[in-house]
Design an enzyme around this catalytic site. Structure first.
Site, mmCIF file in Angstrom:
data_model
loop_
_atom_site.group_PDB
_atom_site.id
_atom_site.type_symbol
_atom_site.label_atom_id
_atom_site.label_comp_id
_atom_site.label_asym_id
_atom_site.label_seq_id
_atom_site.Cartn_x
_atom_site.Cartn_y
_atom_site.Cartn_z
ATOM 1 N N LYS A 1 1.091 -1.238 0.141
ATOM 2 C CA LYS A 1 0.115 -0.159 0.161
ATOM 3 C C LYS A 1 0.732 1.248 0.100
ATOM 4 C CE LYS A 1 -2.423 3.230 1.408
ATOM 5 N NZ LYS A 1 -1.691 4.431 1.239
ATOM 6 N N GLU B 1 9.356 2.743 10.839
ATOM 7 C CA GLU B 1 10.441 3.542 10.972
ATOM 8 C C GLU B 1 9.899 4.959 10.503
ATOM 9 O OE1 GLU B 1 13.498 2.383 8.052
ATOM 10 O OE2 GLU B 1 12.977 0.371 8.434
ATOM 11 N N CYS C 1 14.054 11.509 5.346
ATOM 12 C CA CYS C 1 14.110 11.386 6.790
ATOM 13 C C CYS C 1 15.195 11.528 7.425
ATOM 14 C CB CYS C 1 13.281 10.222 7.237
ATOM 15 S SG CYS C 1 13.641 8.592 6.043
ATOM 16 N N GLU D 1 9.159 18.073 13.455
ATOM 17 C CA GLU D 1 10.072 17.696 11.986
ATOM 18 C C GLU D 1 9.091 18.543 10.957
ATOM 19 O OE1 GLU D 1 10.778 13.503 9.463
ATOM 20 O OE2 GLU D 1 8.950 13.647 10.674
#
Ligand code: FAD
Length: 1015
Positions: free
Chosen positions: A683, A764, A798, A894
């Site tokens: 997905k 993650e 990331c 973030e």
């Protein structure tokens, strides 16, 4: 006529004879430098430490710091001169205010050995002395590493100033030989192209040339007016094609077409060099005006071999020193045979190479005044004198400038002078005989060595060893060493650039195509299509994929569940081969897949290629790892009993992946699940569905059985959430935001009615990654790598840098260079090869990042924001905030965009506290040249991956297992040796093998896989 070899020997002998009349030690100056060189040649470890110490010294301002570094570099040294070093270090500690300056003075002396002057005035003193010795000059302005256009402009201005000074100060000087003097202007300036433009991208020579031509024009124009010769130096291989193209372009312009006083360097250690020289000569003939070539062997041998090995590239340089020598002679002939159009300068200290050029010129009847020998300042003085005495034209290459920018030049010279392979060491330090030194290099080439001239192989000898190691892999082998990473595409090559452009055209040509879902091996369409847009031009639709809903999700679970039984019992070797076939297909479709990424998610070329390379690496690495884990392994040797541990797959895996590494992360998680025997529902993120559809095509072509891999697209909040909660999902592999990751983690902890297994989550998430810049950091590297880490792929990795922590001692210097480097970045549509900063992924990201920038403006100081970003598309200007404090939102949350917060700290203690004071622990970086501080960071920096003296992005499968902890993830490492265990359930089978007190003596370490009946 005597054969050439005996002519060469005769000339060489004559040079040696004159050299030996004025005996001189290895280098012109005695004392500290000579002792250091002697020690370096005896001890490799000392050499490495010395060169590093020399490298850092100019940046140290306090005496105490100098002594600290001396101690850190040399105190632990164990060798023949340990006592000498320890005494030195102890003494230095007692009186740092004396020893610091003394050390600096001595090392400066080493640099002065190779630098002809700090400034033009100093330089002129040297040039006058040389003039008296009948030695000419070419001046090189030190300062090669420019990180911004401000610095590049300064270099150009310094070149112009220098031209004026040299022309003025040498008025009335004449050519020492008098003959053919019109070919050899007295003033000769060597320029480095990379110092004139900070953004040269090997993939985009045309872009670089467009920027360089206007910068060079005023310099060339003035040089011509003043009667000065301009030479383009040659640097690393990445810049070679651009430099050659630039030379041809600018000297074909009407204004410079008939100007003969331009030269360029050809490096004989390059395998390409003969072809390059032939093209240049053809170009010169077509242009119809004489030009010059300085032939050298090349100064970046170590760099080129390391770089190509790291990237898996064909190595551009010869591996054997005599091969470079042979090629130097081949090119010498080519130059002399074309003397009518090209003026030759032989840049070498090697008496064999020099004598060969002399002998050949005589054989071809070329007057010795129509070419010249060039040698470096501070080296091989006796050879220069000998050549002058023999009536040859000699020019000295004279670097001018300060110590700090001169360091990389100095280290190159030190490396060269202490190299085992070098001529100067052989002659002046090891007294190798003249006969040996004058041997024909052809005789010295070893034909049977890997990488030798005869076979056409260009991989390094060490790379070949790697392949052997692969075959003998054991559990003791470094996990990354059991296979070789796929090479990156080297966009230096024109062929690669052309292929990428063609792929971009081809993918554009099928914009708007529809790609199906694949469930249970069937193509599935629904009544709603999801468009995927090009973030650089959101009106363009890259393609469509049907939007799956709950019914499709249910269907996918059923298909995966049904396929599980057979797939889980399929031998792991078969599953591993499926992955390897997929990698091979990606290799074949590599440019096309990269082009889809450029257009669908806005990745610059090299970033897109890196993603496809990573996907292939995941497949091959996991296949190799499965072969290690797949066989049952003995748990302990004990008589009479066999106990073997092996693994079962977990069941149906749901793979939910992000858009920022749209092929690699999806492929990595899916391939790990597949090879371990799980069945998979992929997905992907809604923003990268075309990349995912491509990956599905790859696996279908590779022959994945129906239902084993299913491709489902749709809203994460609908089908993602439904599947996460599903009782028939056994494993969830997720990479994405913290918000979604934590929800998945929580939801997976709930056991639903009918659920067979405890759900396992591989999770993650993001980071708030910090880079610390120490007070002694190499800023040439720290700035370039920080900028790339923060703004490469628009800060949407990331691993991207978002907090730059700078020690106050260095703060002003860092900021000055950082801000101007940011201002030099090229922003635009990444279809253009030179672009570093493209668009962010979509409108929501665009708005969110702009909101953060507004927050930043209220919290901190806006120190820089790019102005000229394209008006259409989701382009966010790279932005830097200063005065940021650890508790501010922009320092804690973030942002996932091109926004960098800079935090100033007192010392390393505070830096570590700030770096670790975040919810996340994904990547971190440190720039320093203090061994003690580096050691501290290795121990204390809280991050899943700590990068030292390099960028903090760009993990490579097997080499840099990737994943973090705290709120960055559950502690797993994609691309690491233990990653596959996340997808497996361990199981032990114990068998009593004693029969009536008898048991076999030996048990095997491994046994074959436990096999299910074939039925
Ligand atoms: C005036 C002048 C200008 C120069 N300008 C440039 C320039 O613009 N760009 C540039 O790159 N260099 C330049 N150089 C440096 C030059 O490339 C050489 O590094 C240097 O001169 C040493 O070569 P040599 O012939 O003097 O010595 P030698 O000792 O005969 O050769 C040493 C060279 O051999 C090569 N070599 C070493 N080990 C191996 C190996 N294992 N396999 C294959 N080859 C090997 C390397 O090129 C090394 O530098 C210049 C040199 C001079 C004298």
């Amino acid at each position: 006529m005597r054969p050439l070899q005996s002519e060469v020997e005769q000339r060489g002998a004559r040079i040696f004879e004159i050299v030996d009349q004025h005996p001189e030690s290895l280098f012109s100056k005695a004392g500290f430098y000579q002792r250091m060189m002697a020690l370096s040649m005896r001890d490799e470890q000392f050499k490495a430490q010395l060169f590093r110490f020399v490298d850092v010294l100019p940046s140290l301002r306090k005496s105490g710091d100098i002594v600290e570094h001396l101690d850190e570099y040399f105190a632990d040294m164990r060798n023949g001169f340990t006592a000498f070093i320890h005494t030195g270090v102890r003494l230095a500690r007692i009186v740092p205010w004396v020893s610091g300056p003394v050390l600096r003075w001595n090392v400066s002396g080493m640099a002065r050995q190779f630098i002809a002057g700090k400034n033009p005035n100093d330089l002129m003193k040297t040039l006058r002395k040389r003039r008296a010795q009948k030695i000419g000059f070419t001046v090189d302005l030190l300062g090669e590493a420019v990180v911004s256009e401000t610095e590049a402009d300064k270099y150009a201005a310094r070149c112009l100033d220098l031209l004026e000074t040299l022309a003025r100060e040498t008025r009335g000087w004449t050519d020492p030989l008098g003959r053919n003097s019109e070919l050899f202007p007295v003033v000769n300036l060597s320029v480095k192209i990379s110092a004139l433009y900070s953004q040269i991208n090997p993939a985009d020579p045309a872009g670089a040339i467009a920027h360089l031509v206007p910068k060079l024009q005023p310099i060339l124009r003035r040089a011509r007016e003043l009667g000065v010769f301009i030479n383009f130096d040659m640097e690393s291989y990445a810049h070679k094609n651009t430099t050659l193209e630039l030379f041809k372009t600018i000297f074909t312009e009407e204004e410079f077409k008939d100007w003969p006083h331009a030269g360029i360097v050809i490096q004989a250690y390059l395998r390409d060099s003969e072809a390059d020289l032939r093209h240049l000569i053809d170009w010169g003939r077509a242009r119809g005006t004489r030009f010059a070539v300085r032939l050298v062997k090349g100064a970046y041998w170590d760099y080129e071999t390391i770089k190509s090995r790291q990237n898996g590239w064909d190595c551009p340089v010869y591996f054997q020193k005599p091969e470079s020598d042979v090629n130097f002679e081949t090119l010498t002939r080519l130059l002399l045979e074309n003397e009518s159009i090209v003026t030759a300068a032989f840049g070498s200290h090697n008496v064999r190479s020099i004598a060969h050029a002399q002998a050949l010129a005589d054989e071809l009847g070329i007057d010795r005044s129509s070419f010249e020998f060039q040698l470096l300042y501070g080296m091989a003085g006796p050879i220069k004198r000998a050549l002058v005495e023999m009536g040859y034209r000699v020019r000295e290459y004279c670097p001018v400038g300060e110590l700090l920018p001169g360091m990389s030049y100095l280290v190159r010279r030190l490396l060269e002078n202490t190299s085992n392979e070098g001529f100067l060491r052989a002659k002046f330090a090891e007294n190798v005989s003249a006969t040996e030194l004058l041997r024909d290099p052809n005789e010295l080439v070893k034909r049977d060595r890997p990488g030798s001239a005869t076979p056409a192989t260009t991989t390094t000898p060490v790379a070949n060893e790697d392949r052997h190691r692969k075959n003998g892999a054991s559990l003791d082998t470094a996990p990354g060493d059991i296979y070789q990473n796929s090479p990156l595409v080297n966009f230096v090559n024109k062929e690669s650039q052309d292929k990428m452009r063609a792929a971009l055209r081809e993918v554009r040509g099928r914009f708007g195509e529809k790609y199906p879902l694949v469930i249970g091996g069937e193509k599935v369409w629904t009544d709603k299509l999801t468009p995927s847009v090009n973030p650089s031009a959101p009106k363009e639709i890259v393609g469509y994929v049907p939007e799956g809903g709950i019914p499709e999700a249910e269907r996918a679970v059923k298909a995966a569940r049904a396929a599980f039984r057979k797939w889980s019992r399929t031998p792991f070797e078969e599953r591993a081969r499926l992955l390897e076939r997929a990698a091979a297909i990606m290799e074949r479709r590599r440019y096309e897949l990269s082009a889809v990424e450029v257009l669908e998610v806005g990745k610059p070329w090299a970033e897109a290629d890196g993603d496809i390379r990573e996907a292939m690496d995941f497949c091959r690495f996991y296949a190799a790892q499965m072969r290690r884990f797949g066989r049952p392994r003995l748990t302990q040797h004990v008589p009479g009993e066999d106990s073997y541990q092996h693994y079962f797959p977990r069941g149906v895996a749901l793979v939910i992946s992000p858009w920022n590494f749209p092929t690699a992360i999806l492929c990595g998680m899916a391939s790990a699940a597949l090879v371990t025997g799980n069945t998979v529902i992929m997905k992907p993120s809604e923003q990268s569905i075309i990349c995912a559809a491509m990956l599905m095509q790859v696996f279908e072509e590779a022959g994945v059985p129906p239902g084993v891999l299913n491709f489902l697209s749709g809203h994460g909040s609908v089908i993602g959430a439904h599947l996460v909660d599903h009782k028939d999902i056994d494993l969830i592999a997720f990479t994405g935001s913290r918000e979604v990751g934590l929800k998945i983690w929580e939801s997976a902890g709930i056991t639903r009615p009918g659920q067979r297994e405890l759900k396992h989550v591989v999770c993650e998430m993001g980071g708030k990654n910090a880079m610390i810049v120490d007070s002694d950091a190499d800023l040439d590297e720290a700035i370039v790598d920080s900028i790339y880490s923060a703004f490469g792929y628009q800060g949407q990795k990331c691993s991207a840098l978002s907090r730059l922590i700078v020690l106050e001692e260095n703060y002003d210097r860092v900021m000055e260079r950082l801000l101007s480097a940011a201002a030099s970045l090229r922003i635009g549509n990444p279809e253009e090869p030179g672009i570093v900063v493209g668009p962010v992924i979509d409108e929501a990201a665009y708005r969110r990042i702009l909101d953060y920038i507004e927050i930043g403006k209220t919290e901190a100081t806006l120190a820089y924001q790019a102005k000229d970003v394209p008006p259409h598309g989701y382009f966010v200007p790279p932005t830097i905030f200063t005065g940021v404090k650890p508790n501010m939102r922009i320092a804690r949350e973030e942002i996932f965009g091109p926004v960098l917060s800079v935090l100033k700290v007192r010392d390393l203690d505070e830096a570590i506290e700030v770096a670790n004071g975040t919810d996340y622990a994904l990547t971190g970086g440190f720039f320093s040249r203090s061994p003690a501080n580096i050691e501290r960071i290795k121990a204390q920096f809280e991050a899943g991956h700590v990068y030292i003296n390099r960028s903090c992005t760009g993990a490579i499968v097997g080499r840099h297992p990737f994943g973090g902890f705290k709120m960055s993830g559950g502690g797993t490492k994609a691309g690491g040796e233990d990653y596959l265990l996340q997808f497996l359930l361990p199981r032990v089978v114990t068998e009593n093998i004693t029969r009536h007190g008898f048991a076999p003596e030996e048990t095997q370490q491994y046994r074959d896989e436990f096999l299910w009946p074939k039925r």
